[in-house]
Design an enzyme around this catalytic site. Structure first.
Site, PDB file in Angstrom:
ATOM      1  N   LYS A  10     -30.752  34.319  28.433  1.00 58.16           N
ATOM      2  CA  LYS A  10     -32.107  35.190  27.130  1.00 58.16           C
ATOM      3  C   LYS A  10     -33.199  34.737  28.396  1.00 58.16           C
ATOM      4  CE  LYS A  10     -31.457  31.728  24.541  1.00 58.16           C
ATOM      5  NZ  LYS A  10     -30.685  30.907  24.603  1.00 58.16           N
ATOM      6  N   ARG A  50     -33.081  29.242  15.495  1.00 60.26           N
ATOM      7  CA  ARG A  50     -32.357  28.742  16.047  1.00 60.26           C
ATOM      8  C   ARG A  50     -31.333  28.109  15.010  1.00 60.26           C
ATOM      9  NH1 ARG A  50     -33.923  27.641  21.802  1.00 60.26           N
ATOM     10  NH2 ARG A  50     -32.343  26.626  22.406  1.00 60.26           N
ATOM     11  N   ARG A 106     -28.649  25.305  37.704  1.00 57.67           N
ATOM     12  CA  ARG A 106     -30.151  26.178  37.653  1.00 57.67           C
ATOM     13  C   ARG A 106     -31.601  25.596  38.248  1.00 57.67           C
ATOM     14  NH1 ARG A 106     -31.139  28.870  31.246  1.00 57.67           N
ATOM     15  NH2 ARG A 106     -31.665  26.214  31.005  1.00 57.67           N
ATOM     16  N   ARG A 161     -35.048  21.029  35.159  1.00 59.35           N
ATOM     17  CA  ARG A 161     -35.165  20.668  33.951  1.00 59.35           C
ATOM     18  C   ARG A 161     -33.793  18.936  33.517  1.00 59.35           C
ATOM     19  NH1 ARG A 161     -34.405  25.489  29.857  1.00 59.35           N
ATOM     20  NH2 ARG A 161     -34.193  24.110  28.478  1.00 59.35           N
ATOM     21  N   ARG A 180     -25.960  20.766  24.253  1.00 63.88           N
ATOM     22  CA  ARG A 180     -26.844  21.780  23.500  1.00 63.88           C
ATOM     23  C   ARG A 180     -25.754  22.781  23.543  1.00 63.88           C
ATOM     24  NH1 ARG A 180     -30.325  22.548  28.689  1.00 63.88           N
ATOM     25  NH2 ARG A 180     -31.161  24.528  27.572  1.00 63.88           N
TER      26      ARG A 180
HETATM   27  P1  AMP Z   1     -34.165  26.484  25.151  1.00 57.92           P
HETATM   28  O1  AMP Z   1     -35.376  26.453  26.277  1.00 57.92           O
HETATM   29  O2  AMP Z   1     -33.975  26.946  24.960  1.00 57.92           O
HETATM   30  O3  AMP Z   1     -32.960  25.943  26.004  1.00 57.92           O
HETATM   31  O4  AMP Z   1     -35.287  24.759  24.259  1.00 57.92           O
HETATM   32  C1  AMP Z   1     -35.249  23.836  24.457  1.00 57.92           C
HETATM   33  C2  AMP Z   1     -35.095  22.474  23.845  1.00 57.92           C
HETATM   34  O5  AMP Z   1     -36.352  22.880  23.613  1.00 57.92           O
HETATM   35  C3  AMP Z   1     -33.642  23.120  22.724  1.00 57.92           C
HETATM   36  O6  AMP Z   1     -32.560  22.378  23.649  1.00 57.92           O
HETATM   37  C4  AMP Z   1     -34.188  22.133  21.579  1.00 57.92           C
HETATM   38  O7  AMP Z   1     -34.163  21.019  21.533  1.00 57.92           O
HETATM   39  C5  AMP Z   1     -36.310  22.565  21.438  1.00 57.92           C
HETATM   40  N1  AMP Z   1     -36.005  23.845  20.999  1.00 57.92           N
HETATM   41  C6  AMP Z   1     -36.137  25.397  21.349  1.00 57.92           C
HETATM   42  N2  AMP Z   1     -36.021  26.165  20.602  1.00 57.92           N
HETATM   43  C7  AMP Z   1     -36.055  25.843  19.485  1.00 57.92           C
HETATM   44  C8  AMP Z   1     -36.010  26.002  18.255  1.00 57.92           C
HETATM   45  N3  AMP Z   1     -35.793  26.767  17.563  1.00 57.92           N
HETATM   46  N4  AMP Z   1     -35.442  25.003  17.384  1.00 57.92           N
HETATM   47  C9  AMP Z   1     -35.580  23.688  17.904  1.00 57.92           C
HETATM   48  N5  AMP Z   1     -35.392  23.174  18.453  1.00 57.92           N
HETATM   49  C10 AMP Z   1     -36.217  24.208  19.556  1.00 57.92           C
END
Ligand code: AMP
Length: 217
Positions: A13, A88, A127, A160, A171
């Site tokens: 994404k 989400r 990554r 990360r 996740r």
């Molecule tokens: P990402 O970088 O999109 O993989 O997000 C990393 C982490 O941020 C996720 O595993 C969640 O803990 C949190 N997070 C990101 N976006 C959301 C969302 N829309 N709702 C809830 N938690 C989020």
């Protein structure tokens, strides 16, 4: 044009959103990136989000919706936004709908990047990103010339903290339990488009652009 990107962690994404935002002059808003900035700045929100992010769980809806609506309203949305990682949950999607409708706006298309589960873990755990310039690498698919060092600026590459095998499993499970129901939610609304994310990055980009070109004309 306002676009939502759906898809499991590791589907690509972030990579695709950057290209699409650039090509269609959209503002790229990544909820994960915004949360990581809040954590780096040690804000109240960053502190509250920390334990959820570190364990691969979702940050509570009320915190996320407030954070993202602030960003969407602050963005110069004349040309539109591309939402990466938000909504989400069904609750987040409903709140987003309400807020956009109140502002006389709408979501034009929801792109869902489909990638087989067995590919996701390796994509994510490999990554790396540069601690200096942010350039993205993958230890198998796009390795740096010198192990652990950025080709562009020679700074150290980092991983990360939630890209480790254990957190990644959570996740992916969180995605299936809480985010995948959004696929039916948007399908019923009639604006969901599925894209095969198992193929090469450029092929995925092309498939997405074909859809967006049709939507934007
Ligand atoms: P990402 O970088 O999109 O993989 O997000 C990393 C982490 O941020 C996720 O595993 C969640 O803990 C949190 N997070 C990101 N976006 C959301 C969302 N829309 N709702 C809830 N938690 C989020």
């Amino acid at each position: 044009m306002n676009v939502i990107f759906l898809g499991p962690p590791g589907a690509g994404k972030g990579t695709q959103c950057k290209v699409i935002a650039d090509r269609y002059q959209l503002r790229h808003l990544s909820s994960g990136d915004i949360l990581r900035r809040e954590r780096a700045d040690n804000t109240d929100l960053g502190q509250k989000a920390q334990s959820f992010m570190d364990s691969g769980r979702l940050v509570p809806d009320d915190l996320i919706v407030a954070m993202m609506m602030k960003e969407i309203n602050a963005a110069d949305t004349n040309s539109g936004v591309v939402l990466d990682g938000f909504p989400r949950t069904i609750g987040q999607a409903e709140e987003l709908d309400k807020a956009l409708n109140a502002a006389g706006k709408d979501i034009d298309v929801v792109l869902c990047l489909d990638v087989d589960d067995d590919k996701l873990e390796h994509r994510i755990t490999g990554r790396r990103s540069c601690s200096g310039c942010g350039a993205a690498y993958h230890i198998t698919f796009n390795p740096p010339q010198v192990d652990g060092i950025c080709d562009k600026c020679q700074k150290e590459l980092t991983q990360r903290s939630d890209d480790t095998a254990e957190v990644v499993k959570n996740r992916i499970k969180t995605y299936h339990d809480q985010t995948a129901p959004l696929v039916s939610f948007y399908k019923e609304k009639g604006n969901l488009k599925n894209v095969d994310g198992n193929v090469a990055i450029e092929q995925v980009t092309q498939a997405m652009c074909d859809i967006l070109d049709r939507v934007s004309t």
